[in-house]
Design a protein around this motif. Sequence first.
Motif, PDB file in Angstrom:
ATOM      1  N   PHE A   1       0.952  -1.180  -0.012  1.00 31.49           N
ATOM      2  CA  PHE A   1       0.078  -0.140   0.023  1.00 31.49           C
ATOM      3  C   PHE A   1       0.753   1.207   0.039  1.00 31.49           C
ATOM      4  N   GLN A   2       0.531   2.341  -0.640  1.00 32.80           N
ATOM      5  CA  GLN A   2       1.006   3.578  -0.674  1.00 32.80           C
ATOM      6  C   GLN A   2       0.435   4.501   0.048  1.00 32.80           C
ATOM      7  N   ILE A   3       0.821   5.136   0.883  1.00 34.53           N
ATOM      8  CA  ILE A   3       0.275   6.207   1.857  1.00 34.53           C
ATOM      9  C   ILE A   3       1.077   7.364   1.776  1.00 34.53           C
TER      10      ILE A   3
ATOM     11  N   GLU B   1       4.015   9.563   0.731  1.00 37.07           N
ATOM     12  CA  GLU B   1       5.312   8.976   0.035  1.00 37.07           C
ATOM     13  C   GLU B   1       5.809   7.931   0.521  1.00 37.07           C
ATOM     14  N   GLU B   2       5.300   7.304   1.463  1.00 38.60           N
ATOM     15  CA  GLU B   2       5.466   5.950   2.135  1.00 38.60           C
ATOM     16  C   GLU B   2       5.114   4.876   1.422  1.00 38.60           C
ATOM     17  N   THR B   3       5.755   3.688   1.219  1.00 40.99           N
ATOM     18  CA  THR B   3       5.175   2.435   0.488  1.00 40.99           C
ATOM     19  C   THR B   3       5.409   1.369   1.853  1.00 40.99           C
ATOM     20  N   TYR B   4       4.331   0.603   2.026  1.00 45.67           N
ATOM     21  CA  TYR B   4       4.347  -0.387   3.152  1.00 45.67           C
ATOM     22  C   TYR B   4       3.913  -1.711   2.595  1.00 45.67           C
ATOM     23  N   HIS B   5       4.830  -2.605   3.112  1.00 45.40           N
ATOM     24  CA  HIS B   5       4.512  -4.061   2.697  1.00 45.40           C
ATOM     25  C   HIS B   5       4.362  -5.040   3.856  1.00 45.40           C
ATOM     26  N   TYR B   6       3.339  -5.929   3.712  1.00 47.29           N
ATOM     27  CA  TYR B   6       3.235  -6.701   5.148  1.00 47.29           C
ATOM     28  C   TYR B   6       2.719  -7.747   4.292  1.00 47.29           C
ATOM     29  N   SER B   7       2.209  -9.128   5.016  1.00 43.08           N
ATOM     30  CA  SER B   7       1.772 -10.406   4.860  1.00 43.08           C
ATOM     31  C   SER B   7       0.903 -10.959   5.813  1.00 43.08           C
TER      32      SER B   7
END
Length: 273
Positions: free
Chosen positions: A143-145, A147-153
Motif C-alpha cells: 500500500f502507498q500512503i 510518500e511511504e510504501t508499506y509491505h506486509y503479509s
Amino acid sequence: MFLICIIIGIMAAFIGSLVGLGGGIILVPSLLFLYQFSDLFSWAEPQMIVGISLLTMVFTALSSTISYWKSGRVDYKTGIIFLFGSIPGSILGSWLNQFVDSDNFSLYFGFIMIFISMLLFIDRSKHVKASETSASSKNRRTFQIGEETYHYSISVPPALAISFGVGMLSGMFGIGGGAIMVPVMILLFGFPVHIAVATSMFMIFFISIFSSLTHIFLGHIPWSFILFFIIGAFIGGTLGAKVNQLLTGKVLKWILRIVLIGVGLRLIIDGFM
C-alpha cells in the motif's frame, strides 16, 4: 432526549471511525450511564443498548468505509478473509448475549485492553522489513500512503481463528470488534495503522449487519429511538474518517493507545461495580 441521542451517535461514531473501533466503546457505556441515572432513558435496557450499538455501527462503518475506500486505504482482500471468521463468530456471540453475565468478563477484558495498548509500544518496523523478503507473493500486501510504501503479509489459518473470536466478542458485548482487531492487525500482521483502521471499519460494516439482524430477531431494537443514533453515526463516521486521513501514523497510534487504555479502565470499573 432526541438531541442527546444524536450527540452520542456523533461522538461514538467519530472516535470509532478515527481509530477503527466502531463506536460501541463510547455508545454502550454512555447509554448504560443514562439508563442508570436518567428516567428519560429508562427504556434503554442492557440488551437493547447492545442492539442499538450494533445497528448504529452499521451506519458508522458504512460512512467511514466509503471515505476510506475513496482514499485507497481499505485492504479488502485481507478484510474478506477476516470476515469469513468474524461473521459466524458475531452471529454466535449475539445469540450468547442473552445468557452471559458480563461482570467478570468486563474486569478481565479491561486488563487485556490495557495490556494490548502497552504492546503497541513495540517497534514492528524491523519485523515488517524482514517479512517483506520472506512473504509469499500470494499473501503479500503493498500500500502507498503519501510518500511511504508499506509491505506486509498475512497467514490465513491464524487470521480465521482470531477473527472468529473477535466476531463473537463483538456480538456478545456490542464493542464492534475493532478494539481487538486493530491491535491484532498492527502487532501480528504488520499492518500500517492507517490501513488497519480503514480495514477494521470495512469489516465492522459486515459484522454489524449480521450481529444487528440477530438482535432485531430477538426484539432488542427500540425503533422509536434508533433513527436519531443513526443520523449521528453517519455524521460522526464521515468526520472521523476525514480527520484520520489528516493525521500521521504515529499520532494515530498514540490516539489508539489512549483510547484502548480508556476502554480498559472503563471495563475494569464496570467489573468492580
